[in-house]
Design an enzyme around this catalytic site. Structure first.
Site, PDB file in Angstrom:
ATOM      1  N   GLU A   1      10.444 -18.129  18.917  1.00 26.50           N
ATOM      2  CA  GLU A   1       9.213 -17.550  19.617  1.00 26.50           C
ATOM      3  C   GLU A   1       8.027 -18.901  19.613  1.00 26.50           C
ATOM      4  O   GLU A   1       8.036 -19.773  18.642  1.00 26.50           O
ATOM      5  CB  GLU A   1       8.699 -16.502  19.123  1.00 26.50           C
ATOM      6  CG  GLU A   1       8.350 -16.592  17.528  1.00 26.50           C
ATOM      7  CD  GLU A   1       7.263 -15.544  17.217  1.00 26.50           C
ATOM      8  OE1 GLU A   1       6.747 -14.761  18.024  1.00 26.50           O
ATOM      9  OE2 GLU A   1       7.021 -15.672  15.865  1.00 26.50           O
TER      10      GLU A   1
ATOM     11  N   ASP B   1       8.344 -21.040  16.170  1.00 22.63           N
ATOM     12  CA  ASP B   1       8.997 -20.843  15.142  1.00 22.63           C
ATOM     13  C   ASP B   1      10.695 -20.957  15.382  1.00 22.63           C
ATOM     14  O   ASP B   1      11.185 -20.577  16.221  1.00 22.63           O
ATOM     15  CB  ASP B   1       8.971 -19.333  14.562  1.00 22.63           C
ATOM     16  CG  ASP B   1       7.715 -18.827  14.266  1.00 22.63           C
ATOM     17  OD1 ASP B   1       6.903 -19.969  13.943  1.00 22.63           O
ATOM     18  OD2 ASP B   1       7.312 -17.632  13.982  1.00 22.63           O
TER      19      ASP B   1
ATOM     20  N   ASN C   1       3.818 -18.907  19.091  1.00 22.99           N
ATOM     21  CA  ASN C   1       2.798 -18.003  19.120  1.00 22.99           C
ATOM     22  C   ASN C   1       1.527 -18.892  19.442  1.00 22.99           C
ATOM     23  O   ASN C   1       1.450 -20.017  19.206  1.00 22.99           O
ATOM     24  CB  ASN C   1       2.709 -17.990  17.328  1.00 22.99           C
ATOM     25  CG  ASN C   1       3.747 -17.356  16.737  1.00 22.99           C
ATOM     26  OD1 ASN C   1       4.058 -16.010  16.775  1.00 22.99           O
ATOM     27  ND2 ASN C   1       4.717 -17.865  16.025  1.00 22.99           N
TER      28      ASN C   1
ATOM     29  N   GLY D   1      -2.110 -17.739  12.846  1.00 19.29           N
ATOM     30  CA  GLY D   1      -3.044 -17.472  11.645  1.00 19.29           C
ATOM     31  C   GLY D   1      -3.896 -18.556  11.082  1.00 19.29           C
ATOM     32  O   GLY D   1      -3.186 -19.534  11.125  1.00 19.29           O
TER      33      GLY D   1
ATOM     34  N   GLU E   1      -1.316  -6.327  13.356  1.00 20.49           N
ATOM     35  CA  GLU E   1      -1.754  -7.474  12.359  1.00 20.49           C
ATOM     36  C   GLU E   1      -3.365  -7.571  12.124  1.00 20.49           C
ATOM     37  O   GLU E   1      -3.831  -8.651  11.986  1.00 20.49           O
ATOM     38  CB  GLU E   1      -1.141  -8.678  13.281  1.00 20.49           C
ATOM     39  CG  GLU E   1       0.385  -8.806  13.128  1.00 20.49           C
ATOM     40  CD  GLU E   1       0.842  -9.959  14.230  1.00 20.49           C
ATOM     41  OE1 GLU E   1       0.740 -11.147  13.695  1.00 20.49           O
ATOM     42  OE2 GLU E   1       0.868  -9.577  15.451  1.00 20.49           O
TER      43      GLU E   1
ATOM     44  N   ARG F   1       2.102 -22.352  17.318  1.00 19.53           N
ATOM     45  CA  ARG F   1       2.961 -22.579  16.278  1.00 19.53           C
ATOM     46  C   ARG F   1       4.391 -22.010  16.868  1.00 19.53           C
ATOM     47  O   ARG F   1       4.294 -20.867  17.177  1.00 19.53           O
ATOM     48  CB  ARG F   1       2.503 -22.081  15.190  1.00 19.53           C
ATOM     49  CG  ARG F   1       3.368 -22.435  13.903  1.00 19.53           C
ATOM     50  CD  ARG F   1       3.298 -21.355  12.786  1.00 19.53           C
ATOM     51  NE  ARG F   1       4.129 -20.196  12.873  1.00 19.53           N
ATOM     52  CZ  ARG F   1       3.499 -19.060  12.941  1.00 19.53           C
ATOM     53  NH1 ARG F   1       2.339 -18.901  12.354  1.00 19.53           N
ATOM     54  NH2 ARG F   1       4.212 -18.080  13.273  1.00 19.53           N
TER      55      ARG F   1
ATOM     56  N   SER G   1       4.120 -11.325  13.032  1.00 20.68           N
ATOM     57  CA  SER G   1       4.341 -11.141  11.612  1.00 20.68           C
ATOM     58  C   SER G   1       5.229 -10.488  11.097  1.00 20.68           C
ATOM     59  O   SER G   1       5.310  -9.806  10.063  1.00 20.68           O
ATOM     60  CB  SER G   1       3.033 -10.567  11.262  1.00 20.68           C
ATOM     61  OG  SER G   1       1.917 -11.293  11.437  1.00 20.68           O
TER      62      SER G   1
ATOM     63  N   TYR H   1       2.861 -12.944   3.955  1.00 24.74           N
ATOM     64  CA  TYR H   1       1.649 -12.653   3.393  1.00 24.74           C
ATOM     65  C   TYR H   1       1.053 -12.455   1.965  1.00 24.74           C
ATOM     66  O   TYR H   1      -0.058 -12.070   1.538  1.00 24.74           O
ATOM     67  CB  TYR H   1       0.730 -11.765   4.194  1.00 24.74           C
ATOM     68  CG  TYR H   1       0.895 -12.004   5.573  1.00 24.74           C
ATOM     69  CD1 TYR H   1       0.294 -13.214   6.215  1.00 24.74           C
ATOM     70  CD2 TYR H   1       2.043 -11.382   6.640  1.00 24.74           C
ATOM     71  CE1 TYR H   1       0.157 -13.477   7.474  1.00 24.74           C
ATOM     72  CE2 TYR H   1       1.630 -11.840   8.021  1.00 24.74           C
ATOM     73  CZ  TYR H   1       0.941 -12.559   8.304  1.00 24.74           C
ATOM     74  OH  TYR H   1       0.913 -13.083   9.442  1.00 24.74           O
TER      75      TYR H   1
HETATM   76  N1  LIG Z   1      17.865 -14.683  15.384  1.00 23.60           N
HETATM   77  C1  LIG Z   1      17.431 -14.548  14.153  1.00 23.60           C
HETATM   78  N2  LIG Z   1      18.045 -15.225  13.179  1.00 23.60           N
HETATM   79  C2  LIG Z   1      17.704 -15.080  11.593  1.00 23.60           C
HETATM   80  N3  LIG Z   1      16.668 -14.868  11.716  1.00 23.60           N
HETATM   81  C3  LIG Z   1      15.797 -14.465  12.261  1.00 23.60           C
HETATM   82  C4  LIG Z   1      15.998 -14.275  13.855  1.00 23.60           C
HETATM   83  N4  LIG Z   1      15.097 -13.982  14.510  1.00 23.60           N
HETATM   84  C5  LIG Z   1      14.090 -13.839  13.359  1.00 23.60           C
HETATM   85  N5  LIG Z   1      14.359 -14.081  12.292  1.00 23.60           N
HETATM   86  C6  LIG Z   1      13.684 -13.855  11.088  1.00 23.60           C
HETATM   87  O1  LIG Z   1      12.602 -13.105  11.192  1.00 23.60           O
HETATM   88  C7  LIG Z   1      11.277 -13.677  11.175  1.00 23.60           C
HETATM   89  C8  LIG Z   1      10.348 -13.540  12.262  1.00 23.60           C
HETATM   90  O2  LIG Z   1      11.051 -13.442  13.864  1.00 23.60           O
HETATM   91  P1  LIG Z   1      10.184 -13.756  14.894  1.00 23.60           P
HETATM   92  O3  LIG Z   1      11.162 -13.806  15.945  1.00 23.60           O
HETATM   93  O4  LIG Z   1       9.561 -15.198  14.705  1.00 23.60           O
HETATM   94  O5  LIG Z   1       9.033 -12.525  15.031  1.00 23.60           O
HETATM   95  P2  LIG Z   1       7.678 -12.596  14.616  1.00 23.60           P
HETATM   96  O6  LIG Z   1       6.818 -12.464  15.978  1.00 23.60           O
HETATM   97  O7  LIG Z   1       7.524 -11.084  14.094  1.00 23.60           O
HETATM   98  O8  LIG Z   1       7.331 -13.593  13.603  1.00 23.60           O
HETATM   99  C9  LIG Z   1      11.702 -15.415  11.548  1.00 23.60           C
HETATM  100  O9  LIG Z   1      10.717 -16.159  10.865  1.00 23.60           O
HETATM  101  C10 LIG Z   1      13.142 -15.195  10.715  1.00 23.60           C
HETATM  102  O10 LIG Z   1      12.763 -15.466   9.373  1.00 23.60           O
HETATM  103 MG   LIG Z   2       7.462 -15.744  14.053  1.00 24.50          MG
END
Ligand SMILES: Nc1ncnc2c1ncn2[C@@H]1O[C@H](COP(=O)(O)OP(=O)(O)O)[C@@H](O)[C@H]1O
Ligand SMILES: [Mg+2]
Length: 304
Positions: free
Chosen positions: A265, A253, A267, A271, A15, A251, A147, A211
């Site tokens: 997760e 998610d 964060n 960003g 990143e 933040r 990301s 991005y």
């Molecule tokens: N279990 C899941 N089911 C559906 N979509 C997911 C799932 N895990 C991740 N995603 C999709 O992938 C994106 C990134 O996943 P995330 O776990 O937030 O990791 P990162 O740390 O890369 O942001 C999420 O914002 C979502 O759109």
């Molecule tokens: Mg995420």
């Protein structure tokens, strides 16, 4: 006298470019406000830069590995200069999706079901385990990346190919796929700041959707949802912030499916680019980018 701020950006994670952008945006807004700014990489010269410049506060604009995972925080502790965002322990816990999810579960914060895989058993055994515990489709992702780097939605058909792509990781995570809406919540100190909904035009909220302005993810604020549901997701984010022991701004998610929230997760170094969500949530709540950054700087000097 001008207040000296050292901004740490760049770094070695995947990143890096986003971090450089975050650093630039922070520098731009602070320069207008009579701060003396120095931007530095977290490299071998960091100690020299810190000792020569003698910053009042270090703004950690790094993302991902070595910037968001407790490593740089450990080094910053040794300089005894206040730095922004979470400390060593919270940063390392939040960056590790396996450990943080276990803490979410312990604290009754709903998160997608998951297993981990260390490439130590046969693919066919793994497929059986997925069938038994999760069901396809699943989401395959690194345990400590951000990301959406190397996040894949997998079916039974393509999972082998994806796992082969991820062999460089020691361990990865496989989660049940949660459909529905994408909601993110910002927490500022001990307060819920607000929520935003993302409607990616792409298959999911991947790196391009995050991005690339041309990939056109729609940002929806305020989130259209009954007040009690919005309160529910914001309370989940605040609870996650607290149980992980975070500081400053975070933040979280979420996915929202069949009236249920799933925390993906948290964060600890969200960003601060032009497309970033925390500044957008702050702006909607009448906190300008400048006020947000100055709050983060001030918070850095409070007890960790
Ligand atoms: N279990 C899941 N089911 C559906 N979509 C997911 C799932 N895990 C991740 N995603 C999709 O992938 C994106 C990134 O996943 P995330 O776990 O937030 O990791 P990162 O740390 O890369 O942001 C999420 O914002 C979502 O759109
Ligand atoms: Mg995420």
């Amino acid at each position: 006298m001008k207040k000296k701020i050292l901004i740490l950006s760049g770094g070695i994670s995947k990143e890096r470019l986003i971090s450089l952008d975050t650093g630039l945006q922070v520098a731009k807004v602070l320069k207008k406000n009579d701060y003396e700014i120095k931007i530095s990489e977290p490299d071998n010269n960091l100690g020299k830069h810190i000792n020569q410049f003698k910053p009042k506060v270090i703004f950690n604009a790094l993302h991902g590995q070595f910037g968001e995972d407790g490593y740089i925080q450990t080094i910053l502790e040794s300089f005894r200069i206040p730095y922004t965002h979470s400390g060593v322990i919270a940063s390392s816990i939040a960056m590790d999706k396996e450990i943080s999810k276990k803490i979410f579960i312990k604290n009754k914060i709903n998160t997608p079901k998951f297993i981990t895989y260390s490439f130590n058993k046969k693919f066919s055994d793994l497929i059986n385990e997925i069938n038994k515990k999760l069901k396809f489709p699943v989401v395959v992702k690194p345990i400590n990346e951000g990301s959406s780097v190397n996040v894949y939605i997998c079916t039974k058909k393509n999972i082998k190919k994806i796992l082969n792509l991820m062999k460089s990781y020691k361990k990865i995570m496989i989660e049940e796929f949660i459909g529905g809406r994408e909601i993110q919540v910002a927490v500022m100190g001990d307060k819920k700041l607000g929520a935003i909904e993302l409607k990616p035009k792409r298959k999911f909220y991947d790196y391009q959707a995050k991005y690339n302005t041309n990939a056109k993810t729609q940002h929806i604020i305020p989130v259209e949802m009954p007040k009690n549901k919005l309160d529910e997701v914001m309370n989940m984010a605040l609870k996650a912030h607290k149980v992980i022991g975070c500081k400053g701004v975070t933040r979280s998610d979420f996915k929202f499916y069949k009236n249920k929230f799933y925390l993906l997760e948290i964060n600890t170094q969200p960003g601060m680019t032009k497309l970033s969500l925390v500044p957008e949530i702050a702006a909607y709540n009448k906190i300008s980018f400048k006020e947000l950054i100055e709050w983060i700087l001030k918070d850095a000097s409070s007890k960790r």
